[in-house]
Scaffold this motif. Structure first.
Motif, PDB file in Angstrom:
ATOM      1  N   GLU A 165      65.590  45.967 -11.223  1.00  0.00           N
ATOM      2  CA  GLU A 165      64.247  45.692 -10.707  1.00  0.00           C
ATOM      3  C   GLU A 165      63.208  46.584 -11.391  1.00  0.00           C
ATOM      4  OE1 GLU A 165      63.540  46.233  -6.474  1.00  0.00           O
ATOM      5  OE2 GLU A 165      61.620  45.146  -6.606  1.00  0.00           O
ATOM      6  N   TYR A 166      62.156  45.932 -11.855  1.00  0.00           N
ATOM      7  CA  TYR A 166      61.121  46.646 -12.604  1.00  0.00           C
ATOM      8  C   TYR A 166      59.810  45.859 -12.530  1.00  0.00           C
ATOM      9  CZ  TYR A 166      63.371  43.243 -15.635  1.00  0.00           C
ATOM     10  OH  TYR A 166      63.943  42.100 -16.109  1.00  0.00           O
ATOM     11  N   ALA A 167      58.716  46.545 -12.845  1.00  0.00           N
ATOM     12  CA  ALA A 167      57.413  45.867 -12.898  1.00  0.00           C
ATOM     13  C   ALA A 167      57.485  44.813 -14.001  1.00  0.00           C
ATOM     14  CB  ALA A 167      56.309  46.875 -13.189  1.00  0.00           C
ATOM     15  N   ASP A 168      57.123  43.589 -13.652  1.00  0.00           N
ATOM     16  CA  ASP A 168      57.425  42.432 -14.477  1.00  0.00           C
ATOM     17  C   ASP A 168      56.155  41.629 -14.771  1.00  0.00           C
ATOM     18  OD1 ASP A 168      59.298  40.294 -15.428  1.00  0.00           O
ATOM     19  OD2 ASP A 168      58.456  39.221 -13.723  1.00  0.00           O
ATOM     20  N   SER A 169      56.003  41.153 -15.997  1.00  0.00           N
ATOM     21  CA  SER A 169      54.746  40.462 -16.346  1.00  0.00           C
ATOM     22  C   SER A 169      54.626  39.118 -15.635  1.00  0.00           C
ATOM     23  CB  SER A 169      54.619  40.284 -17.858  1.00  0.00           C
ATOM     24  OG  SER A 169      55.630  39.459 -18.348  1.00  0.00           O
ATOM     25  N   TYR A 170      55.745  38.415 -15.431  1.00  0.00           N
ATOM     26  CA  TYR A 170      55.648  37.103 -14.769  1.00  0.00           C
ATOM     27  C   TYR A 170      55.337  37.261 -13.285  1.00  0.00           C
ATOM     28  CZ  TYR A 170      56.550  32.335 -13.330  1.00  0.00           C
ATOM     29  OH  TYR A 170      56.413  31.087 -12.799  1.00  0.00           O
ATOM     30  N   GLY A 171      56.079  38.170 -12.625  1.00  0.00           N
ATOM     31  CA  GLY A 171      55.792  38.441 -11.213  1.00  0.00           C
ATOM     32  C   GLY A 171      54.353  38.900 -11.040  1.00  0.00           C
ATOM     33  N   THR A 172      53.906  39.745 -11.968  1.00  0.00           N
ATOM     34  CA  THR A 172      52.556  40.292 -11.868  1.00  0.00           C
ATOM     35  C   THR A 172      51.498  39.229 -12.137  1.00  0.00           C
ATOM     36  OG1 THR A 172      53.378  42.468 -12.520  1.00  0.00           O
ATOM     37  CG2 THR A 172      51.019  42.088 -12.761  1.00  0.00           C
ATOM     38  N   SER A 173      51.722  38.381 -13.149  1.00  0.00           N
ATOM     39  CA  SER A 173      50.706  37.354 -13.429  1.00  0.00           C
ATOM     40  C   SER A 173      50.674  36.322 -12.310  1.00  0.00           C
ATOM     41  CB  SER A 173      50.951  36.691 -14.782  1.00  0.00           C
ATOM     42  OG  SER A 173      52.186  36.030 -14.782  1.00  0.00           O
ATOM     43  N   SER A 174      51.817  36.126 -11.618  1.00  0.00           N
ATOM     44  CA  SER A 174      51.852  35.155 -10.515  1.00  0.00           C
ATOM     45  C   SER A 174      51.013  35.608  -9.327  1.00  0.00           C
ATOM     46  CB  SER A 174      53.290  34.923 -10.042  1.00  0.00           C
ATOM     47  OG  SER A 174      54.075  34.432 -11.096  1.00  0.00           O
ATOM     48  N   PHE A 175      50.999  36.906  -9.049  1.00  0.00           N
ATOM     49  CA  PHE A 175      50.321  37.389  -7.836  1.00  0.00           C
ATOM     50  C   PHE A 175      49.154  38.319  -8.111  1.00  0.00           C
ATOM     51  CE2 PHE A 175      54.691  36.363  -6.446  1.00  0.00           C
ATOM     52  CZ  PHE A 175      54.331  35.249  -5.690  1.00  0.00           C
ATOM     53  N   SER A 176      48.962  38.668  -9.380  1.00  0.00           N
ATOM     54  CA  SER A 176      47.835  39.519  -9.731  1.00  0.00           C
ATOM     55  C   SER A 176      47.158  38.876 -10.946  1.00  0.00           C
ATOM     56  CB  SER A 176      48.348  40.935 -10.020  1.00  0.00           C
ATOM     57  OG  SER A 176      47.315  41.771 -10.410  1.00  0.00           O
ATOM     58  N   GLY A 177      47.549  39.221 -12.145  1.00  0.00           N
ATOM     59  CA  GLY A 177      46.964  38.627 -13.347  1.00  0.00           C
ATOM     60  C   GLY A 177      47.619  39.224 -14.576  1.00  0.00           C
ATOM     61  N   LEU A 178      47.018  39.001 -15.736  1.00  0.00           N
ATOM     62  CA  LEU A 178      47.513  39.601 -16.977  1.00  0.00           C
ATOM     63  C   LEU A 178      46.606  40.753 -17.425  1.00  0.00           C
ATOM     64  CD1 LEU A 178      48.528  36.373 -18.943  1.00  0.00           C
ATOM     65  CD2 LEU A 178      50.079  38.090 -18.016  1.00  0.00           C
ATOM     66  N   VAL A 179      45.457  40.869 -16.763  1.00  0.00           N
ATOM     67  CA  VAL A 179      44.565  42.007 -17.008  1.00  0.00           C
ATOM     68  C   VAL A 179      44.284  42.662 -15.659  1.00  0.00           C
ATOM     69  CG1 VAL A 179      43.521  40.930 -19.022  1.00  0.00           C
ATOM     70  CG2 VAL A 179      42.426  40.659 -16.801  1.00  0.00           C
ATOM     71  N   PHE A 180      43.989  43.967 -15.687  1.00  0.00           N
ATOM     72  CA  PHE A 180      43.957  44.719 -14.437  1.00  0.00           C
ATOM     73  C   PHE A 180      42.785  45.670 -14.321  1.00  0.00           C
ATOM     74  CE2 PHE A 180      48.255  44.315 -16.185  1.00  0.00           C
ATOM     75  CZ  PHE A 180      48.723  43.344 -15.329  1.00  0.00           C
ATOM     76  N   GLY A 181      42.440  45.918 -13.079  1.00  0.00           N
ATOM     77  CA  GLY A 181      41.485  46.958 -12.742  1.00  0.00           C
ATOM     78  C   GLY A 181      41.912  47.551 -11.402  1.00  0.00           C
ATOM     79  N   GLU A 182      41.006  48.295 -10.776  1.00  0.00           N
ATOM     80  CA  GLU A 182      41.328  48.899  -9.471  1.00  0.00           C
ATOM     81  C   GLU A 182      41.770  47.819  -8.477  1.00  0.00           C
ATOM     82  OE1 GLU A 182      38.039  51.227  -8.069  1.00  0.00           O
ATOM     83  OE2 GLU A 182      38.466  52.872  -9.444  1.00  0.00           O
ATOM     84  N   ASP A 183      42.711  48.167  -7.611  1.00  0.00           N
ATOM     85  CA  ASP A 183      43.259  47.313  -6.542  1.00  0.00           C
ATOM     86  C   ASP A 183      44.309  46.316  -7.032  1.00  0.00           C
ATOM     87  OD1 ASP A 183      41.383  48.606  -4.978  1.00  0.00           O
ATOM     88  OD2 ASP A 183      39.954  46.939  -5.038  1.00  0.00           O
TER      89      ASP A 183
END
Ligand code: ZN
Length: 309
Positions: free
Chosen positions: A91-109
C-alpha cells in the motif's frame, strides 16, 4: 463535465465526478482545517535534516506527524513517495487512487490516496507557502507546482534515450537507494515503481494530446517556501531531489549544467504529539488475485446488451 438531459429535455451541466469527490473529501475537511491551523500556530520539531542532491533520503513518520519540505538555498524540484509502514510492498500513495478522488495537480487540502483495494487518503497537503497566484500569472490558470505524472520519476532509460548516456543521476536511482537503505536490497528489488508526487516544479497539464508543460522556476519561489504534508498512518517517506534541480537551464546544454540545491526536511507534530488524522472506513474491496483465487465469489455486474446501435 457530464451533460445530462432531464425528462423535460432540458440539458443540465452536472459534474458527477466532482460531486462524488467533494462528498468524500467533505467528510474530513475539519480534520485538515485543524491540522492547517496547528501548522500556522507553530509545530514542535521532532527531527530536522539538510538533504543534499544526487542521492535519495528516507524518513519514518508516525501517524499524525507532518513532513515539511523547505527551500533553503535555491529552487529544487523534489520527487516524494509514501509507503504505509505496516504494508510497505502493498500500500502506497498512488496516482490513480489520487486522481480518482483528488486530481493530478495539488495544492492545500488535497490528499494523496492509496492504491486498490485500500483507496484511502494516506497523506494530505495542509500548508503550502508558495505564491500560486504568481505561478498562474506567469504560466496561465492551469499552472501549479505540485503534481503527479503517471508512474513518473526520471530514470536511467530516459536519460539514455535523450542523451545517449544512461549514467546520469536520476530520481529512480535515488528513490531505489532510499528504499535499499530502509528495507535492504532484496525487499527493495520487489517494489514496484511507485508514482512520485512532485513539488517545486512550475508546470501545467495544458497540452493536447494531454500532457504537461514544464516551466522555469526563476522568480517563482522564495527562500523559506515550504510544503507541509500530514500523514494519516505510520509511514515510510522517501524523496529524491530531482537532478533537473531548479529547472532553469532551458538551453539544453545537458544534465551537467543543471543546478541543484539542498532541501531542509523537518518532521513536525503538535505540542501534545501527533495531530488528529483522517479515519475512513475500510473500502470493502478485495485484491484482484485473492478474489480470483476465491472464484470471483459474490461478483456483481451489469447486463450484456443486444442491438445497442
Ligand atoms: Zn527527477
Amino acid at each position: 463535465m457530464t451533460q445530462i438531459a432531464n425528462k423535460e429535455s432540458k440539458t443540465l451541466d452536472i459534474d458527477l465526478i466532482a460531486d462524488g469527490k467533494k462528498k468524500l473529501n467533505d467528510q474530513f475537511s475539519q480534520v485538515i482545517a485543524n491540522a492547517k491551523q496547528k501548522s500556522l500556530e507553530g509545530l514542535r520539531v521532532v527531527e530536522e535534516r539538510i538533504c543534499e542532491p544526487y542521492r535519495g533520503h528516507s524518513f519514518e513518520l508516525k501517524k499524525g506527524q507532518i513532513i515539511r519540505y523547505e527551500l533553503i538555498e535555491g529552487p529544487q524540484i523534489i520527487d516524494t513517495v509514501y509507503r504505509v509502514k505496516s504494508n510497505p510492498l502493498g500500500e502506497y500513495a498512488d496516482s490513480y487512487g489520487t486522481s480518482s478522488f483528488s486530481g493530478l495537480v495539488f495544492g492545500e487540502d488535497d490528499s494523496f490516496w492509496s492504491n486498490t483495494p485500500y483507496l484511502r487518503p494516506v497523506a494530505t497537503i495542509v500548508r503550502d507557502t508558495v505564491n500560486l497566484d504568481k505561478i498562474k500569472e506567469c504560466y496561465g490558470p492551469k499552472a501549479v507546482h505540485s503534481f503527479v505524472y503517471p508512474s513518473g520519476r526520471c530514470n536511467a532509460g530516459l536519460y539514455g534515450r535523450y542523451y545517449e548516456d544512461g549514467y546520469y543521476n536520476n530520481c529512480d536511482l535515488n528513490l531505489t537507494q532510499a528504499f535499499v537503505d530502509l528495507f535492504g536490497e532484496e525487499m527493495a528489488s520487489q517494489m514496484e515503481t511507485t508514482q512520485a508526487f512532485m513539488h517545486f516544479q512550475p508546470m501545467a497539464y495544458d497540452k493536447f494530446p494531454t500532457n504537461y508543460s514544464l516551466f522555469p522556476s526563476k522568480g517563482i519561489f522564495k527562500k523559506g517556501d515550504y510544503v507541509d504534508v500530514l500523514v494519516h498512518d505510520d509511514m515510510y517517506v522517501a524523496f529524491s531531489p530531482c537532478p533537473l534541480g531548479d529547472q532553469n537551464n532551458f538551453n539544453d546544454e545537458g544534465p551537467e549544467e543543471w543546478v541543484c540545491y539542498p532541501i531542509k526536511v523537518s518532521i513536525l507534530e503538535g505540542a501534545d504529539g501527533p495531530l488528529e488524522t483522517v479515519e475512513i472506513r475500510n473500502s470493502n474491496a478485495p485484491s484482484a488475485i485473492e478474489w480470483l483465487r476465491e472464484g470471483r465469489k459474490g461478483m456483481k455486474h451489469g447486463k450484456v446488451g443486444t442491438n445497442g446501435f
